[in-house]
Motif scaffolding. Structure first.
Motif, PDB file in Angstrom:
ATOM      1  N   PHE A  51       0.833  -1.202   0.000  1.00 46.67           N
ATOM      2  CA  PHE A  51       0.000   0.000   0.000  1.00 46.67           C
ATOM      3  C   PHE A  51       0.870   1.256   0.000  1.00 46.67           C
ATOM      4  N   LYS A  52       1.911   1.234   0.810  1.00 43.48           N
ATOM      5  CA  LYS A  52       2.814   2.387   0.907  1.00 43.48           C
ATOM      6  C   LYS A  52       3.441   2.714  -0.449  1.00 43.48           C
ATOM      7  N   HIS A  53       3.757   1.678  -1.235  1.00 46.73           N
ATOM      8  CA  HIS A  53       4.409   1.880  -2.531  1.00 46.73           C
ATOM      9  C   HIS A  53       3.428   1.881  -3.700  1.00 46.73           C
ATOM     10  N   GLY A  54       2.138   1.765  -3.407  1.00 48.09           N
ATOM     11  CA  GLY A  54       1.126   1.795  -4.460  1.00 48.09           C
ATOM     12  C   GLY A  54       1.156   0.585  -5.375  1.00 48.09           C
ATOM     13  N   GLU A  55       1.545  -0.565  -4.825  1.00 44.39           N
ATOM     14  CA  GLU A  55       1.652  -1.791  -5.623  1.00 44.39           C
ATOM     15  C   GLU A  55       0.455  -2.705  -5.364  1.00 44.39           C
ATOM     16  N   ASP A  56       0.118  -3.487  -6.369  1.00 46.26           N
ATOM     17  CA  ASP A  56      -0.933  -4.499  -6.233  1.00 46.26           C
ATOM     18  C   ASP A  56      -0.303  -5.843  -6.536  1.00 46.26           C
ATOM     19  N   HIS A  57      -0.154  -6.678  -5.505  1.00 49.20           N
ATOM     20  CA  HIS A  57       0.491  -7.982  -5.705  1.00 49.20           C
ATOM     21  C   HIS A  57      -0.470  -9.035  -6.233  1.00 49.20           C
ATOM     22  N   GLY A  58      -1.755  -8.730  -6.281  1.00 47.24           N
ATOM     23  CA  GLY A  58      -2.730  -9.618  -6.892  1.00 47.24           C
ATOM     24  C   GLY A  58      -3.322 -10.676  -5.985  1.00 47.24           C
ATOM     25  N   TYR A  59      -2.863 -10.763  -4.745  1.00 48.34           N
ATOM     26  CA  TYR A  59      -3.410 -11.762  -3.822  1.00 48.34           C
ATOM     27  C   TYR A  59      -4.593 -11.185  -3.049  1.00 48.34           C
ATOM     28  N   VAL A  60      -5.564 -12.046  -2.769  1.00 49.95           N
ATOM     29  CA  VAL A  60      -6.757 -11.659  -2.031  1.00 49.95           C
ATOM     30  C   VAL A  60      -6.844 -12.546  -0.793  1.00 49.95           C
ATOM     31  N   MET A  61      -7.145 -11.945   0.352  1.00 49.09           N
ATOM     32  CA  MET A  61      -7.295 -12.730   1.572  1.00 49.09           C
ATOM     33  C   MET A  61      -8.583 -13.548   1.494  1.00 49.09           C
ATOM     34  N   LEU A  62      -8.460 -14.844   1.751  1.00 46.40           N
ATOM     35  CA  LEU A  62      -9.617 -15.732   1.706  1.00 46.40           C
ATOM     36  C   LEU A  62     -10.080 -16.154   3.092  1.00 46.40           C
ATOM     37  N   GLY A  63      -9.225 -15.957   4.087  1.00 42.32           N
ATOM     38  CA  GLY A  63      -9.628 -16.301   5.446  1.00 42.32           C
ATOM     39  C   GLY A  63      -8.475 -16.218   6.418  1.00 42.32           C
ATOM     40  N   ILE A  64      -8.816 -16.129   7.704  1.00 42.01           N
ATOM     41  CA  ILE A  64      -7.839 -16.116   8.783  1.00 42.01           C
ATOM     42  C   ILE A  64      -8.104 -17.348   9.642  1.00 42.01           C
ATOM     43  N   PHE A  65      -7.024 -18.066  10.001  1.00 40.04           N
ATOM     44  CA  PHE A  65      -7.155 -19.347  10.679  1.00 40.04           C
ATOM     45  C   PHE A  65      -6.205 -19.426  11.866  1.00 40.04           C
ATOM     46  N   ASN A  66      -6.548 -20.269  12.834  1.00 48.18           N
ATOM     47  CA  ASN A  66      -5.709 -20.407  14.023  1.00 48.18           C
ATOM     48  C   ASN A  66      -4.669 -21.511  13.896  1.00 48.18           C
ATOM     49  N   SER A  67      -4.608 -22.178  12.722  1.00 46.54           N
ATOM     50  CA  SER A  67      -3.571 -23.176  12.473  1.00 46.54           C
ATOM     51  C   SER A  67      -3.330 -23.304  10.968  1.00 46.54           C
ATOM     52  N   GLU A  69      -2.980 -26.098   9.471  1.00 44.12           N
ATOM     53  CA  GLU A  69      -3.821 -27.217   9.032  1.00 44.12           C
ATOM     54  C   GLU A  69      -5.223 -26.756   8.643  1.00 44.12           C
ATOM     55  N   ALA A  70      -5.785 -25.854   9.428  1.00 41.32           N
ATOM     56  CA  ALA A  70      -7.119 -25.337   9.110  1.00 41.32           C
ATOM     57  C   ALA A  70      -7.096 -24.557   7.802  1.00 41.32           C
ATOM     58  N   ALA A  71      -6.047 -23.781   7.576  1.00 37.98           N
ATOM     59  CA  ALA A  71      -5.923 -23.032   6.322  1.00 37.98           C
ATOM     60  C   ALA A  71      -5.779 -23.986   5.136  1.00 37.98           C
ATOM     61  N   GLU A  72      -4.986 -25.037   5.301  1.00 36.58           N
ATOM     62  CA  GLU A  72      -4.809 -26.027   4.227  1.00 36.58           C
ATOM     63  C   GLU A  72      -6.111 -26.752   3.924  1.00 36.58           C
ATOM     64  N   GLU A  73      -6.869 -27.070   4.972  1.00 39.33           N
ATOM     65  CA  GLU A  73      -8.161 -27.738   4.796  1.00 39.33           C
ATOM     66  C   GLU A  73      -9.124 -26.867   3.995  1.00 39.33           C
ATOM     67  N   TYR A  74      -9.152 -25.590   4.314  1.00 43.38           N
ATOM     68  CA  TYR A  74     -10.021 -24.657   3.593  1.00 43.38           C
ATOM     69  C   TYR A  74      -9.549 -24.479   2.151  1.00 43.38           C
ATOM     70  N   GLN A  75      -8.243 -24.502   1.942  1.00 44.05           N
ATOM     71  CA  GLN A  75      -7.688 -24.416   0.586  1.00 44.05           C
ATOM     72  C   GLN A  75      -8.179 -25.586  -0.254  1.00 44.05           C
ATOM     73  N   ILE A  76      -8.158 -26.771   0.304  1.00 45.19           N
ATOM     74  CA  ILE A  76      -8.660 -27.956  -0.407  1.00 45.19           C
ATOM     75  C   ILE A  76     -10.147 -27.797  -0.689  1.00 45.19           C
TER      76      ILE A  76
END
Length: 91
Positions: A51-67, A69-76
């Motif tokens: 944001f500071k440099h005005g760049e867009d890396h193209g990634y979008v947040m899909l969720g926040i997880f406490n492990s 493993e939970a993030a990998e499960e949601y990815q699947i």
């Protein structure tokens, strides 16, 4: 106080306003069709710097997880949405 000082003070674990050291973010890139899992602290820093440099890396947040493993499960789960039993996209 400049932006770098603000970011640094925000992430200090002793009294910092943000502590994402035990949380993980699942991000997806629509164009590259790939996922990445990062620590929440790293996600904050990377996005504030972009944001500071005005760049867009193209990634979008899909969720926040406490492990991871939970993030990998949601990815699947995301990878399988809209597909039949053989893995073909449902139209």
């Amino acid at each position: 106080m400049d932006t770098n000082d603000l970011i640094k003070s925000a992430f200090q674990n002793a009294g910092g306003i943000l502590d994402g050291s035990n949380w993980y973010v699942l991000e997806g890139h629509v164009v590259l069709n790939e996922f990445r899992i990062t620590k929440l602290d790293d996600f904050y820093i990377n996005n504030l710097v972009a944001f500071k440099h005005g760049e867009d890396h193209g990634y979008v947040m899909l969720g926040i997880f406490n492990s991871i493993e939970a993030a990998e499960e949601y990815q699947i789960h995301i990878r399988t949405i809209g597909r039949d039993e053989k893995g073909n996209f449902i139209k």
